[in-house]
Design an enzyme around this catalytic site. Sequence first.
Site, mmCIF file in Angstrom:
data_model
loop_
_atom_site.group_PDB
_atom_site.id
_atom_site.type_symbol
_atom_site.label_atom_id
_atom_site.label_comp_id
_atom_site.label_asym_id
_atom_site.label_seq_id
_atom_site.Cartn_x
_atom_site.Cartn_y
_atom_site.Cartn_z
ATOM 1 N N HIS A 174 1.317 -1.133 0.433
ATOM 2 C CA HIS A 174 0.572 -0.419 -0.120
ATOM 3 C C HIS A 174 0.898 1.012 0.120
ATOM 4 O O HIS A 174 0.307 2.144 -0.704
ATOM 5 C CB HIS A 174 -0.613 0.086 1.433
ATOM 6 C CG HIS A 174 -1.611 0.931 1.748
ATOM 7 N ND1 HIS A 174 -1.654 2.211 2.242
ATOM 8 C CD2 HIS A 174 -3.325 1.516 0.627
ATOM 9 C CE1 HIS A 174 -2.314 3.023 1.954
ATOM 10 N NE2 HIS A 174 -3.457 2.609 1.133
ATOM 11 N N GLU A 210 2.108 1.344 -3.347
ATOM 12 C CA GLU A 210 0.863 2.510 -4.459
ATOM 13 C C GLU A 210 1.052 3.822 -4.012
ATOM 14 O O GLU A 210 0.786 4.552 -5.210
ATOM 15 C CB GLU A 210 -0.896 2.295 -3.815
ATOM 16 C CG GLU A 210 -0.976 2.480 -4.722
ATOM 17 C CD GLU A 210 -3.029 2.390 -3.829
ATOM 18 O OE1 GLU A 210 -3.511 3.335 -3.477
ATOM 19 O OE2 GLU A 210 -2.886 1.604 -3.420
ATOM 20 N N HIS A 211 1.169 4.556 -3.082
ATOM 21 C CA HIS A 211 1.178 5.717 -2.516
ATOM 22 C C HIS A 211 2.809 6.254 -3.749
ATOM 23 O O HIS A 211 2.256 7.106 -4.019
ATOM 24 C CB HIS A 211 1.191 6.207 -1.093
ATOM 25 C CG HIS A 211 -0.063 5.893 -0.790
ATOM 26 N ND1 HIS A 211 -0.978 7.029 -0.461
ATOM 27 C CD2 HIS A 211 -1.466 4.897 -0.309
ATOM 28 C CE1 HIS A 211 -2.003 6.408 0.879
ATOM 29 N NE2 HIS A 211 -1.785 5.539 -0.022
ATOM 30 N N GLU A 233 -4.471 8.115 6.840
ATOM 31 C CA GLU A 233 -5.553 7.081 6.090
ATOM 32 C C GLU A 233 -6.250 5.654 7.287
ATOM 33 O O GLU A 233 -7.258 5.730 7.324
ATOM 34 C CB GLU A 233 -5.180 6.288 5.224
ATOM 35 C CG GLU A 233 -6.032 5.942 4.497
ATOM 36 C CD GLU A 233 -5.188 5.559 3.090
ATOM 37 O OE1 GLU A 233 -5.411 4.309 3.050
ATOM 38 O OE2 GLU A 233 -3.905 6.056 2.301
#
Length: 219
Positions: A46, A49-50, A126
């Site tokens: 993840h 991905e950012h 988040e």
Amino acid sequence: MHHLTRLPNGLTIATAAMPHMASVCLGVWVGVGSRFETAAQSGASHFIEHLLFKGTRHRSARQISEEVEGHGGYLNAYTSEDHTCFHAKARADRFPALLDVLMDMFLDSRFAPVDIAKERAVIKEERASYRDQPQHLVQELLNETLWPGHPMGRAIEGTPRSLDGLNRARLREFFGANYVAANTFIVAAGNVTHAEVVKAVAPHAKHFPTGPRPPCEPV
């Protein structure tokens, strides 16, 4: 019509021709997600991905967005337990630009320390926002109960402790081991032909790192 081509280095190209459409959707799918991570690596997929949206040697984060969304297109990504997807869509005549941007992100992202520090804070926020929503928190607790001590029982975004341990070297190491040609699929659907996509991808294919598809802990 669906077509599939596997290049000599293992990179796979799949297309669904829709000549009646005015648009094209393009995705880079990688067979790695949170279930492929150790406890210390939790959240790495993840996190990467950012970072792939934060700039390359050729484009800033703003330029990445403008070259797709500045022309009426759409660019996004997501991470799951077993795969990560970077996808874009626009008018069919923008296909070369979509491919160029996605390939640049995938093959030449900077992983700049300043961006890593910023995104670490963003991901922590988040995660905190998810835990403020009862349905997300309950799902996280359910996963922990179903798969105790297993990667499937951990949150996709990682934990504050694991995120703090993911520095540039560790993220690059994880990226190099998992985001390889044999584990990557380039998928296009819309007003584009299979031959056109294969020809367009070919110059980029030689730059993909090679290696075996990564294993994951079975359940």
